[in-house]
Motif scaffolding. Structure first.
Motif, mmCIF file in Angstrom:
data_model
loop_
_atom_site.group_PDB
_atom_site.id
_atom_site.type_symbol
_atom_site.label_atom_id
_atom_site.label_comp_id
_atom_site.label_asym_id
_atom_site.label_seq_id
_atom_site.Cartn_x
_atom_site.Cartn_y
_atom_site.Cartn_z
ATOM 1 N N GLU A 65 8.245 -1.012 6.276
ATOM 2 C CA GLU A 65 6.830 -1.359 6.411
ATOM 3 C C GLU A 65 5.980 -0.510 5.472
ATOM 4 N N ARG A 66 6.288 0.783 5.401
ATOM 5 C CA ARG A 66 5.537 1.669 4.503
ATOM 6 C C ARG A 66 5.786 1.299 3.038
ATOM 7 N N ASN A 106 4.253 6.668 -2.065
ATOM 8 C CA ASN A 106 5.298 6.578 -1.033
ATOM 9 C C ASN A 106 5.854 7.965 -0.688
ATOM 10 N N SER A 148 6.540 -1.562 1.926
ATOM 11 C CA SER A 148 5.895 -2.862 1.664
ATOM 12 C C SER A 148 4.399 -2.698 1.412
ATOM 13 N N ASP A 149 3.779 -1.735 2.077
ATOM 14 C CA ASP A 149 2.341 -1.518 1.909
ATOM 15 C C ASP A 149 1.983 -1.191 0.465
ATOM 16 N N THR A 150 2.881 -0.527 -0.240
ATOM 17 C CA THR A 150 2.630 -0.158 -1.641
ATOM 18 C C THR A 150 3.161 -1.210 -2.617
ATOM 19 N N LYS A 164 -6.315 0.971 -3.104
ATOM 20 C CA LYS A 164 -5.938 1.078 -1.692
ATOM 21 C C LYS A 164 -5.648 2.509 -1.261
#
Length: 716
Positions: free
Chosen positions: A410-411, A198, A413-415, A538
């Protein structure tokens, strides 16, 4: 005799019968000692592995960020002037003092140049060590002079490597905090992974290296780790003293390196106040922490030549008010539930009123106005009336001081960080509410340590501290985007701790009637490992691509400007312009400035507003008179400001100046009814037409695609 023999016989028989049992006891004792030795061995092994991983992950993060910086700018290949220009805005100003100290013939002359500086603000001598937090630049310059590294390492690399090295300290401190909270180093590893994946939202060190927060936040993280350990119950006396020393040193260094330290520590003090009021931590430990904050800040005040902004800080007033109010209300923690709620509300009111009273008295005595722009900004930001104050609007219109953008979530949440954080936060908030209700309801024998331990058994003091800390700093980040770096890094710590905490999983499994010690063990290790595997799968390819992507610094217009200033203007020439650009002028050319980006001084803010009239609707005679009052020889006009399109109407610099001057704004749109048309055209546009009134006072001496430099005539 027969009887005696019988007794002896019985005795002998008893001994012979008990002999196997004694042998079994010896075997059991041997097993226990062997088990203790094994546990001690595994504990030492786990500590060694965890500590090694902490150091390695910290160093790898440091190398990763340094590599990104190099790849982004090709820092090793560009010219010295380009390297210096890459330190944008206030970063360049701070680095210029490191450069100034190294260029001084002796250390004493370097110190004297900082204490009696007349180049940062024209026609004024200021004490830079009092005004700014630049002791770190002083320390590094001394270290560079003393160490035998001049032949192997350029000054700029010594500076940036120190900052990237501090990032290793930062990540290690986050790792340790999570480890202390959860009891396993696996949570520390997960916190570090989340910090790196992040990176966009946890740090900006690779492109704003000299920024004050990049110096301060590693010490802040160390302080939080030390406080987390200090709040553990039943610490040995020596451990407690050493931890207090660590808290004091980290608090002092944090305060010394960042001008906004007092506001961050005020939030910490509020955390302590809440927990102390709800009996979630021992009052004695809270008092120690209040005292350390005050002592550390006062020591910094002495080093900064009794900086009045520190003495007039809300932190000192608040901490003193809490300690005074506690003495006034001795029976605060006794009585029934509603009785205690009433006492707490009264206590809160007393502390609030005392804080405002003390702060206003101190500010009146010191005639302090340095921080009033912050309160004007906060008043306008939270809707307590519109303002036309130029300084407040300057902050309000900057994206960094706006609300946290939605794409941040959003960023995160991606992690999976946001989901884990909300999960852990929900459970700990519920536990905290239950514990707080228990503490307030059970008032009998509340002063005893045993009773307090019983009340906090479901939520440890160190957990409660980090919970309230993350909530308050979360609200700060949501309201002001620039402060998100204080919250997102702690999000990594708090989320990873919760996923590895046996207490969290125990509470959750009990709620769903699936409690089993083995299930707790499985959950606290399997979930973090699965998330680590997901993060590697990922984000590892993307990180490798990022490291292989090579770019280069390119700003030919600014480079041309700096080279021209160095070659064509006197060393003592005074330059006026935007705060951001002038910081670069100071670093690259050493010329004298009229204003600069360090905005924590009332007289400087007034001066900046006057200088910025070059972008307002003013006559050439007015602008010339105003600039000459500061001894200005040259002005630098920027097309990016004069014809600004980055901000919307009402937030462009020229709009802020128009409103502050009572003039109507340019372009289609509404204006306040009391605003009037200006009597003169916009100065920065009209001067380029070379009309006689302008040529009489200003002569263009340099021009490129981005900048226009004009020399001021000496006549009035």
């Amino acid at each position: 005799m027969m009887y005696i023999r019988q007794r002896k016989e019985v005795k002998t028989t008893e001994v012979s019968e008990d002999f196997p049992a004694q042998k079994e006891n010896v075997k059991l004792e041997n097993k226990l000692s062997s088990g203790c030795a094994n546990r001690r061995f595994w504990k030492i092994l786990s500590f060694t592995i965890g500590g090694t991983i902490a150091l390695c992950i910290g160093l790898l993060t440091s190398v990763y960020l340094a590599t990104l910086h190099e790849n982004d700018l090709w820092f090793s290949n560009i010219k010295e002037v380009e390297r210096e220009i890459s330190f944008r805005t206030e970063c360049g100003l701070y680095y210029s003092y490191y450069k100034q100290m190294l260029q001084a013939p002796t250390l004493m002359q370097g110190f004297r140049g900082l204490i009696y500086d007349n180049k940062t603000e024209s026609m004024r001598t200021i004490n830079l060590l009092q005004r700014m937090n630049i002791y770190q630049e002083v320390f590094l310059s001394i270290l560079y002079r003393v160490l035998p590294i001049q032949k192997y390492l350029e000054p700029v690399y010594f500076y940036i490597y120190t900052l990237f090295g501090l990032q290793a300290v930062y990540v290690t401190a986050l790792y340790v905090t999570s480890w202390l909270l959860s009891g396993t180093w696996l949570s520390g590893l997960l916190a570090a992974f989340w910090y790196v994946t992040n990176r966009i939202d946890t740090t900006r060190v690779e492109f704003t290296i000299p920024l004050r927060e990049n110096w301060a936040l590693p010490f802040f993280a160390i302080q939080i780790a030390a406080i987390t350990y200090f709040l553990r119950p039943n610490l040995q006396s020596l451990s407690e003293r050493l931890t207090l020393l660590a808290i004091f040193i980290s608090t002092f260094l944090f305060s010394l390196t960042w001008q906004f330290n007092q506001f961050m520590m005020l939030m910490q003090a509020v955390v302590l106040f809440i927990l102390d009021s709800l009996d979630m931590l021992p009052a004695v430990k809270a008092t120690w922490l209040y005292g350390i904050q005050i002592t550390g800040l006062l020591l910094v005040c002495v080093l900064q030549f009794f900086n009045s902004m520190i003495l007039g800080s809300l932190l000192i007033s608040f901490n003193l008010s809490v300690l005074i109010a506690r003495k006034l209300q001795k029976n605060l923690k006794t009585g029934s539930f509603f009785n205690r709620i009433g006492k707490l509300l009264l206590h809160l009111f007393v502390v609030f009123c005392l804080t405002l009273l003390l702060n206003s008295i101190i500010k009146k005595i010191l005639n302090l106005k340095s921080d009033e722009h912050i309160f004007k900004f906060l008043k306008a930001k939270f809707g307590f009336g519109a303002t036309r104050d130029f300084d407040a609007n300057l902050y309000l219109c900057e994206e960094a001081f706006g609300l946290l953008p939605f794409n941040t979530f959003e960023r995160l949440s991606d992690t999976l960080l946001l989901y884990a954080y909300i999960f852990v936060l929900s459970i700990t908030v519920i536990a905290a509410l239950v514990v707080a209700f228990q503490n307030l309801s059970d008032a009998t024998n509340q002063q005893s340590l045993g009773k307090m331990g019983k009340c906090t058994v479901d939520l440890k003091p160190e957990t409660a501290y980090n919970l309230i800390h993350t909530i308050l700093f979360g609200f700060l980040a949501l309201s002001t985007m620039r402060m998100k770096y204080l919250w997102t890094s702690h999000m990594c710590v708090f989320a990873s701790f919760g996923l590895c905490s046996p207490e969290i999983w125990e509470l959750l499994l009990k709620l769903v009637h699936l409690y089993n010690p083995k299930r707790i063990c499985i959950m606290r290790y399997s979930v973090p490992i699965l998330i680590l595997l997901y993060l590697c799968y990922k984000f590892w390819p993307g990180m490798m691509d990022e490291l292989s992507e090579l770019r280069e610094f390119y700003d030919p217009d600014t480079v041309e400007l700096m080279n021209w200033i160095n070659s064509n203007t006197p060393r003592k020439a005074v330059f006026a312009g935007s705060m951001q650009l002038l910081a670069g002028v100071k670093l690259c050319t050493g010329r004298t400035l009229t204003n600069h980006p360090h905005y924590e001084d009332n007289s400087l803010r007034e001066r900046t507003k006057v200088v910025y009239q070059i972008y307002a609707k003013r006559s050439p005679e007015e602008v010339h008179t105003l600039l000459r009052s500061f001894g200005t020889d040259y002005i630098i006009l920027e097309d990016s400001i004069c014809y600004e399109r980055r901000h919307h109407r009402g937030c462009r610099l020229r709009d802020l100046l128009d409103v502050a001057n009572g003039h109507m704004m340019d372009g289609p749109g509404e204006n306040d009814p009391d605003l009037k048309p200006a009597d003169h055209p916009r100065f920065c546009e009209e001067i380029k037409r070379n009309l006689p009134p302008y040529v009489a006072h200003f002569t263009r001496v340099f021009q490129n695609k981005a900048f226009h430099v004009y020399k001021l005539s000496r006549n009035k």
